[in-house]
Scaffold this active site. Structure first.
Site, PDB file in Angstrom:
ATOM      1  N   GLU A 149     -24.428  -7.240  30.509  1.00 19.99           N
ATOM      2  CA  GLU A 149     -23.684  -6.398  29.566  1.00 19.99           C
ATOM      3  C   GLU A 149     -22.188  -6.744  29.532  1.00 19.99           C
ATOM      4  O   GLU A 149     -21.326  -5.886  29.734  1.00 19.99           O
ATOM      5  CB  GLU A 149     -23.895  -4.933  29.913  1.00 19.99           C
ATOM      6  CG  GLU A 149     -25.370  -4.520  29.826  1.00 19.99           C
ATOM      7  CD  GLU A 149     -25.634  -3.064  30.130  1.00 19.99           C
ATOM      8  OE1 GLU A 149     -26.607  -2.513  29.584  1.00 19.99           O
ATOM      9  OE2 GLU A 149     -24.869  -2.474  30.926  1.00 19.99           O
ATOM     10  N   VAL A 150     -21.895  -8.006  29.248  1.00 21.11           N
ATOM     11  CA  VAL A 150     -20.494  -8.440  29.164  1.00 21.11           C
ATOM     12  C   VAL A 150     -19.982  -8.065  27.771  1.00 21.11           C
ATOM     13  O   VAL A 150     -19.821  -8.909  26.886  1.00 21.11           O
ATOM     14  CB  VAL A 150     -20.350  -9.945  29.437  1.00 21.11           C
ATOM     15  CG1 VAL A 150     -18.874 -10.305  29.615  1.00 21.11           C
ATOM     16  CG2 VAL A 150     -21.121 -10.341  30.694  1.00 21.11           C
TER      17      VAL A 150
END
Length: 439
Positions: A149-150
Site C-alpha cells: 500500500e505505497v
C-alpha cells in the site's frame, strides 16, 4: 503440522502499532499459539522496537526494551515459534515520517505514509532500522520488509520529474526501491530471505516482473482477507509468480482486524470462511512453492487510525482458524478441540439478527413506534446488558491493565466502553418513551 494441512508453516501476526501487549501476556499466550497449531510469529514492531541513536525518537512511550525483546524471543523459542520480524521500508512509514526530523524524506511533502525512493538518505534510514532489528534477531531465516500500500507513490515532485524521462514508469519506480531494500538485506545478511507483501506486484506484467530480477531477491506474501475470496484468481496469481521465477511464496489470511477500521468484536464466521478459502487455494495451487500462511491480526489500519479488536478478543477466532488450517477444514471435532483449549462450553461462530436494528431503528425511535412483541425481546436484554456493563467496567479495566500499557487501556475504554453505555442508556430512554406513547 497435521498431514491434513497444506501449510508447512502457520504463523500468527502480532501487529504492535496499537495496544501492544505486555511481555508477560505474550509469555502466557505463546504456549496456546503452539498448542493450537502455530509454529511461528510474524512480529510487526513499528514504534515498539527499542531503536537507538538518531532513531531513538521513533520509540513509543512504552516501547519494549532490548531485554524485553530478548525475552519475547526466548519465550517464542521455548514454545517452538519461529520469529520473523516485519519492518515497513516503503509504505506505511507514518511512525517514522511523522517526525519533523525525517519529514524531508516523504514522497509527498504533506503525507507521512510513503518514503521518497529517490533520496540516498531514505535507503540509509531503512538500512539503519534493519540493522538495529537484525542485531537483536540473530539466526533468523526471513525478514519481512513490508512494501504494501505505497499510496501516493509517483506524486512527489522528485518522482514527477523522474517519470518525465522516457525510460521511466511507475512499475520501475516501485521495483527499484523494493530491490534496493531487498538487496541491502541480502548483502549484509546473505542467509536471510526478504519477504514482501504482494499487492504492489500483482498488477505488473509477467514479462516485466521476470526481466526485473525481483524474483531472485524476495518471496511474495499474497494477502486477501475477504470471506468470499476468489480461489481461482488466487491460484492464477500463484501460477503467475511461478512463471516469473519466484521459487517460493507465502499467503496471508486474517483472524481479526480486517472487517472494519473501528471493529471491536471479532466476527469469527468471516475469518473462518476466509481461511477455508485459503485452504482451497493451497490445495489447487503449486504446492512446492508454498512456504506457509500468516494469520494477520491487525490492530490498527494505519498508525493514525483507531484500534480494531484487541488481541484477547481475537483469540477465539485465532483458535478456530488455526485448528481449521491444521485439520484441513472446520468440523464438529475441531469445534470441540477449540472449546477445550479455550475453556468454553459453547463456541458461537455465526452472528445472529439484532432485533434493535430491525424493529427499533432511529426511524422508529424518533416516532416512538415499536411492535409490542419486540418490547419483550429488547427491553429485558437491554436492561440486563446495561446492568452487566456497569458491574464489570472496573473489572474490565483491571484486566486490560494487566495485559496492556495505560495509553492503550485509556484509548480502548474511551472508544468502546463509554459510548456503548451511553447508547444503552439512550436506547432504554427511547424505549420507555415509545412504551408511554402506546399506553
Amino acid at each position: 503440522m497435521s498431514d491434513s494441512s497444506p501449510f508447512r508453516m502457520q504463523l500468527v501476526h502480532l501487529d504492535l502499532k496499537g495496544a501492544p501487549p505486555k511481555v508477560s501476556y505474550l509469555a502466557e499466550i505463546f504456549p496456546l499459539f503452539h498448542a493450537l497449531g502455530a509454529n511461528g510469529i510474524l512480529i510487526e514492531y513499528e514504534d515498539m522496537f527499542p531503536y537507538e541513536g538518531p532513531l531513538q525518537l521513533l520509540r513509543a512511550r512504552h516501547a519494549y526494551s532490548p531485554s524485553e525483546i530478548k525475552e519475547i524471543l526466548h519465550q517464542a523459542k521455548l514454545h517452538e515459534l519461529e520469529i520473523i520480524p516485519l519492518v515497513q521500508t516503503f509504505g506505511h512509514m507514518e511512525f517514522v515520517l511523522k517526525h519533523e526530523q525525517f519529514s524531508h524524506l516523504r514522497e509527498v511533502e504533506l503525507f507521512p505514509n510513503a518514503l521518497n525512493p529517490h533520496k540516498e538518505e531514505s535507503l540509509a534510514l531503512v538500512g539503519t532500522m534493519i540493522k538495529q532489528v537484525m542485531e537483536l534477531h540473530r539466526g533468523i531465516r526471513w525478514f519481512h520488509i513490508g512494501c504494501d500500500e505505497v499510496y501516493y507513490l509517483g506524486e512527489g515532485e522528485m518522482s514527477k520529474q523522474w517519470l518525465q524521462q522516457e525510460q521511466n514508469n511507475m512499475v520501475k519506480l516501485c521495483l527499484t526501491q523494493m530491490k534496493a531494500v531487498a538487496s541491502h538485506v541480502l548483502i549484509h545478511h546473505p542467509n536471510v530471505k526478504p519477504i514482501v507483501w504482494d499487492d504492489m506486484l500483482r498488477g505488473i506484467s509477467e514479462e516485466y516482473l521476470t526481466e526485473s530480477g525481483i524474483a531472485q531477491l524476495v518471496e511474495p506474501m499474497i494477502w486477501d482477507y475477504v470471506e468470499d475470496m476468489d480461489v481461482h484468481v488466487k491460484v492464477l496469481l500463484m501460477d503467475k509468480y511461478r512463471k516469473c521465477g519466484f521459487p517460493k511464496l507465502w499467503v496471508a489470511s486474517a483472524f481479526k482486524g480486517a472487517t472494519g477500521v473501528n471493529q471491536s468484536l471479532t466476527i469469527i464466521g468471516h475469518h473462518l470462511k476466509n481461511n477455508i478459502q485459503w485452504l482451497k487455494v493451497a490445495d489447487s495451487g503449486p504446492a512446492e512453492m508454498l512456504q506457509g500462511i500468516v494469520l494477520t491480526g491487525w490492530q490498527r489500519y494505519d498508525h493514525f487510525s483507531v484500534l480494531c479488536e484487541l488481541l484477547p478478543m481475537g483469540i477465539p477466532s485465532l483458535a478456530v482458524c488455526l485448528q481449521t488450517l491444521k485439520h484441513g477444514g472446520y468440523t464438529d471435532n475441531v469445534k470441540k478441540i477449540v472449546e477445550k483449549y479455550l475453556g468454553m462450553s459453547n463456541l458461537e461462530i455465526n452472528n445472529f439478527m439484532r432485533y434493535v436494528t430491525g424493529w427499533f431503528s432511529p426511524y422508529h425511535r424518533k416516532r416512538k413506534m415499536i411492535h409490542p412483541v419486540m418490547i419483550q425481546h429488547i427491553q429485558p436484554d437491554a436492561i440486563s446488558l446495561l446492568t452487566r456493563w456497569n458491574a464489570i467496567i472496573q473489572e474490565l479495566q483491571a484486566a486490560l491493565e494487566r495485559i496492556f500499557y495505560p495509553d492503550a487501556v485509556e484509548e480502548w475504554l474511551e472508544e468502546n466502553t463509554y459510548p456503548t453505555i451511553q447508547k444503552l442508556q439512550q436506547l432504554l430512554q427511547d424505549l420507555d418513551a415509545a412504551i408511554a406513547a402506546q399506553s
